[in-house]
Design an enzyme around this catalytic site. Structure first.
Site, PDB file in Angstrom:
ATOM      1  N   ASP A 148       0.799  -1.223   0.000  1.00 11.06           N
ATOM      2  CA  ASP A 148       0.000   0.000   0.000  1.00 11.06           C
ATOM      3  C   ASP A 148       0.829   1.269   0.000  1.00 11.06           C
ATOM      4  O   ASP A 148       0.332   2.343   0.325  1.00 11.06           O
ATOM      5  CB  ASP A 148      -0.930   0.004   1.217  1.00 11.06           C
ATOM      6  CG  ASP A 148      -0.183  -0.260   2.524  1.00 11.06           C
ATOM      7  OD1 ASP A 148       1.064  -0.277   2.500  1.00 11.06           O
ATOM      8  OD2 ASP A 148      -0.842  -0.454   3.554  1.00 11.06           O
ATOM      9  N   HIS A 166       8.225 -10.898   1.538  1.00 10.35           N
ATOM     10  CA  HIS A 166       8.219  -9.701   0.704  1.00 10.35           C
ATOM     11  C   HIS A 166       8.252  -8.445   1.568  1.00 10.35           C
ATOM     12  O   HIS A 166       7.499  -8.338   2.539  1.00 10.35           O
ATOM     13  CB  HIS A 166       6.956  -9.666  -0.168  1.00 10.35           C
ATOM     14  CG  HIS A 166       6.829 -10.838  -1.083  1.00 10.35           C
ATOM     15  ND1 HIS A 166       5.625 -11.267  -1.605  1.00 10.35           N
ATOM     16  CD2 HIS A 166       7.769 -11.686  -1.578  1.00 10.35           C
ATOM     17  CE1 HIS A 166       5.825 -12.316  -2.379  1.00 10.35           C
ATOM     18  NE2 HIS A 166       7.114 -12.596  -2.373  1.00 10.35           N
ATOM     19  N   GLU A 193       9.332 -11.362  10.312  1.00  9.89           N
ATOM     20  CA  GLU A 193       8.777 -12.091   9.171  1.00  9.89           C
ATOM     21  C   GLU A 193       9.363 -13.501   9.055  1.00  9.89           C
ATOM     22  O   GLU A 193       8.671 -14.431   8.634  1.00  9.89           O
ATOM     23  CB  GLU A 193       9.003 -11.306   7.877  1.00  9.89           C
ATOM     24  CG  GLU A 193       8.335  -9.939   7.839  1.00  9.89           C
ATOM     25  CD  GLU A 193       6.824  -9.992   8.004  1.00  9.89           C
ATOM     26  OE1 GLU A 193       6.212 -11.042   7.701  1.00  9.89           O
ATOM     27  OE2 GLU A 193       6.247  -8.978   8.443  1.00  9.89           O
ATOM     28  N   HIS A 196       7.318 -15.794  10.995  1.00  8.10           N
ATOM     29  CA  HIS A 196       6.141 -16.291  10.272  1.00  8.10           C
ATOM     30  C   HIS A 196       6.517 -17.427   9.324  1.00  8.10           C
ATOM     31  O   HIS A 196       5.785 -18.421   9.207  1.00  8.10           O
ATOM     32  CB  HIS A 196       5.495 -15.157   9.476  1.00  8.10           C
ATOM     33  CG  HIS A 196       4.758 -14.165  10.311  1.00  8.10           C
ATOM     34  ND1 HIS A 196       3.918 -14.529  11.343  1.00  8.10           N
ATOM     35  CD2 HIS A 196       4.725 -12.801  10.265  1.00  8.10           C
ATOM     36  CE1 HIS A 196       3.397 -13.447  11.892  1.00  8.10           C
ATOM     37  NE2 HIS A 196       3.879 -12.384  11.262  1.00  8.10           N
TER      38      HIS A 196
END
Length: 237
Positions: A148, A166, A193, A196
């Protein structure tokens, strides 16, 4: 960094790539060096231009597999129809993955992986092709989770065994040990990240790495106890 290819040169390159359909390891064909240039432009090759010959060698086969894996194609290591179609499709000029020329970024990513390695049974090493593929992207980038722009969503990663991580290329990333108020610390986000990728969800504890929210201008590179307990609970055997 966007590849420095003029539009006319890129169109010529795509014509050459189409003429190489079916090429595989062991071939020597005029124009294969252009395929290597294409892959280098988007972050898959870390070798210098002098090594970009017309020989279809082991390195090209491995690099093609990495490209194919990145775009969820069958990793044949050949210039097959699906790979040719993907390479011939108009695309963003931002590199897909890091390579060895990213002198500031590579040590950060290594440290981020090591942060998890020291509290778990995992060991990590650089490989090509790799089980984990990272890159900077803007807006829509092929995974149904568009970025975004500046602020809000900073990065995203996919749980095992997807292996994609990413980063939003529009963020003001910090790669130093001193950070400005409007910067995002790359190492902090990388550690989060990678958590995750290893299978961890978000923590409710704001002192942990796996807490969902991040305040710009802060550095948080140490795992909390909840992070450590979580990774050990997932991989206790």
């Amino acid at each position: 960094m966007a590849p420095k290819l003029a539009i006319s040169a890129l169109l010529l390159l795509l014509v050459i790539i189409q003429a190489l359909f079916g090429a595989q390891k062991g071939y020597t064909i005029e124009g294969l060096n252009q395929v290597k240039q294409y892959l280098k432009a988007f972050g898959y090759y870390s070798i210098n231009g002098g090594s970009l010959t017309d020989s279809f060698d082991d390195v090209l086969e491995s690099t093609l597999k990495s490209y194919q894996q990145h775009y969820r194609l069958k990793a044949t290591g050949r210039i097959d129809s699906n790979t040719l179609k993907k390479m011939s499709t108009p695309r963003c000029g931002v590199q897909d993955i890091f390579n060895d020329s990213n002198d500031d970024v590579k040590p950060i990513i290594i440290r981020a992986f090591n942060t998890w390695a020291v509290v778990s049974n995992f060991t990590f090493r650089e490989a090509n092709p790799s089980d984990i593929v990272m890159g900077f992207h803007r807006g829509f980038h092929g995974d149904n989770y568009p970025f975004d722009g500046l602020g809000n969503v900073l990065a995203h990663a996919f749980a095992p065994q997807n292996g994609r991580l990413h980063y939003d290329a529009d963020e003001n990333w910090n790669t130093n040990n001193v950070i400005r108020l409007n910067q995002i610390d790359l190492e902090t986000i990388a550690i989060h990240e990678i958590g995750h990728i290893l299978g961890l969800g978000h923590s409710q504890d704001p002192n942990t790495i796996m807490y969902a929210y991040y305040r710009p201008g802060t550095i948080k590179r140490n795992l909390g106890q909840d992070d450590i307990d979580g990774i050990r609970a997932l991989y206790s055997n």
